[in-house]
Design an enzyme around this catalytic site. Structure first.
Site, PDB file in Angstrom:
ATOM      1  N   LEU A 214      11.070   1.335   7.358  1.00 27.82           N
ATOM      2  CA  LEU A 214      10.516   1.729   6.071  1.00 27.82           C
ATOM      3  C   LEU A 214      11.209   3.031   5.645  1.00 27.82           C
ATOM      4  O   LEU A 214      11.400   3.927   6.472  1.00 27.82           O
ATOM      5  CB  LEU A 214       9.009   1.990   6.191  1.00 27.82           C
ATOM      6  CG  LEU A 214       8.360   2.410   4.875  1.00 27.82           C
ATOM      7  CD1 LEU A 214       8.213   1.223   3.940  1.00 27.82           C
ATOM      8  CD2 LEU A 214       7.007   3.056   5.112  1.00 27.82           C
TER       9      LEU A 214
ATOM     10  N   GLU B  19      11.722   2.376  14.377  1.00 25.80           N
ATOM     11  CA  GLU B  19      10.813   3.404  13.855  1.00 25.80           C
ATOM     12  C   GLU B  19       9.501   3.303  14.620  1.00 25.80           C
ATOM     13  O   GLU B  19       9.340   2.436  15.486  1.00 25.80           O
ATOM     14  CB  GLU B  19      10.572   3.202  12.360  1.00 25.80           C
ATOM     15  CG  GLU B  19       9.922   1.861  12.043  1.00 25.80           C
ATOM     16  CD  GLU B  19       9.731   1.613  10.547  1.00 25.80           C
ATOM     17  OE1 GLU B  19       9.591   2.574   9.784  1.00 25.80           O
ATOM     18  OE2 GLU B  19       9.709   0.433  10.166  1.00 25.80           O
TER      19      GLU B  19
ATOM     20  N   LYS C 235       6.603  -1.948   1.909  1.00 21.18           N
ATOM     21  CA  LYS C 235       5.405  -1.358   2.520  1.00 21.18           C
ATOM     22  C   LYS C 235       4.235  -2.320   2.342  1.00 21.18           C
ATOM     23  O   LYS C 235       3.317  -2.075   1.552  1.00 21.18           O
ATOM     24  CB  LYS C 235       5.116   0.028   1.925  1.00 21.18           C
ATOM     25  CG  LYS C 235       4.207   0.862   2.822  1.00 21.18           C
ATOM     26  CD  LYS C 235       4.252   2.320   2.446  1.00 21.18           C
ATOM     27  CE  LYS C 235       3.213   3.134   3.152  1.00 21.18           C
ATOM     28  NZ  LYS C 235       3.288   3.095   4.613  1.00 21.18           N
TER      29      LYS C 235
ATOM     30  N   TYR D   8       0.830  -1.198   0.000  1.00 15.25           N
ATOM     31  CA  TYR D   8       0.000   0.000   0.000  1.00 15.25           C
ATOM     32  C   TYR D   8       0.864   1.247   0.000  1.00 15.25           C
ATOM     33  O   TYR D   8       2.081   1.175   0.175  1.00 15.25           O
ATOM     34  CB  TYR D   8      -0.944   0.006   1.211  1.00 15.25           C
ATOM     35  CG  TYR D   8      -0.294   0.317   2.541  1.00 15.25           C
ATOM     36  CD1 TYR D   8       0.559  -0.603   3.149  1.00 15.25           C
ATOM     37  CD2 TYR D   8      -0.517   1.525   3.180  1.00 15.25           C
ATOM     38  CE1 TYR D   8       1.155  -0.318   4.372  1.00 15.25           C
ATOM     39  CE2 TYR D   8       0.074   1.817   4.413  1.00 15.25           C
ATOM     40  CZ  TYR D   8       0.909   0.888   4.994  1.00 15.25           C
ATOM     41  OH  TYR D   8       1.503   1.169   6.197  1.00 15.25           O
TER      42      TYR D   8
END
Ligand code: PMP
Length: 284
Positions: free
Chosen positions: A206, A181, A148, A32
């Site tokens: 990411l 993250e 992702k 996505y």
């Protein structure tokens, strides 16, 4: 949501459904993207498309349409949902096939869904002015978080853990004790001597589009940058902390695991970077 694009058709939100044997539904077998929309412009659309292509290539899912056609669909979704400030959500899965873990026949068509919704820009601005709290959680994700993928269960659980502790975001901490993250954002600190620190975009995080643009803003502002991992303990003692994502841009972090960061108010660096961000971001 008024309208959604689903495999070639624009459908009213309530009727926008996918097949129960969609591999996204059954296996999280898809990817996505989320793009910010600001003043009716798509922000950094090309970078998001490039990351989308990379995610698809890593999973060997074909791109269902050209970038140009996808751009037209995205814009149409904005119009149909009357979005001026908000986000576009785009999802591509390996398509519909009889349930079997291995890839389906090569001619299986990927599924494509595009939606758009408005965000309250003034409310987001207020959140940034106040700053947010984060909590740390163990990073228990797979090794390919650079893709992702829609497989977000650890992120879902981490975000829920944050909410239950009155925090806005959870920061994952890897087995060596370093922050990777956030559950849906990249993590940053500003050291006591003014260095901006964020983890290198290796496979542990990411490669955030906001992160990439912000690196340019940091350079243009003449700030010093260190791309290295940091621990929660270093973050507790830092002068500032903040997070970045396409939907929230730059958001100051004022508490980590219940401890005030700096003087407990949004930092000057984070606030300045938020203010400057869109001068550097692409718009289309
Ligand atoms: N890390 C994760 C796990 C995310 O879900 C996101 C948001 N998509 C980000 C980082 C930030 O990436 P971007 O700036 O491209 O939104």
């Amino acid at each position: 949501m008024r309208s959604a694009y689903v495999n070639g058709r624009y459908l009213p939100g309530a009727r926008a459904t996918v097949h129960i044997e969609d591999r996204g539904y059954q296996f999280s077998d898809g990817v996505y993207e989320v793009c910010e929309v600001r003043d009716s412009h798509i922000i950094d659309g090309q970078r998001h498309m490039a990351r989308l292509r990379r995610s698809l290539a890593e999973l060997r899912i074909p791109m269902p349409m050209s970038d140009r056609a996808l751009g037209i669909v995205m814009r149409e979704c904005l119009l149909r949902n009357r979005v001026r400030d908000g986000i576009i959500y785009l999802q591509i899965t390996r398509g519909v096939a009889r349930r079997d873990h291995a890839f389906p026949a090569p001619d299986t068509k990927p599924s494509l869904v595009v939606t758009a919704r408005s965000l309250d820009r003034a409310a987001n601005e207020r959140i940034a002015v106040e700053g947010v709290a984060v909590v740390t959680v163990p990073d228990n994700r797979w090794e390919r978080v650079d893709i992702k993928s829609i497989s977000l269960l650890p992120n879902v659980l981490a975000k829920q853990a944050a909410r239950e502790q009155g925090a806005k975001e959870a920061w994952f901490v890897d087995s060596s004790g370093h922050v990777t993250e956030g559950s849906s954002s990249n993590a940053w600190i500003v050291t006591i001597d003014g260095k901006v620190v964020t983890r290198p975009a290796d496979r542990g995080i990411l490669r955030g589009i906001t992160r990439a643009v912000l690196l340019e803003v940091i350079k243009a502002q003449g700030l010093s940058l260190e791309e290295r991992a940091f621990t929660p303990q270093e973050a507790y003692k830092s002068r500032e902390a903040f997070l970045t994502s396409a939907s929230q841009v730059v958001v100051p972090v004022v508490r980590i695991d219940g401890r005030a960061v700096g003087n407990g108010a949004p930092g000057l660096v984070a606030t300045a970077l938020r203010a400057k961000f869109h001068e550097h971001a692409g718009r289309s």
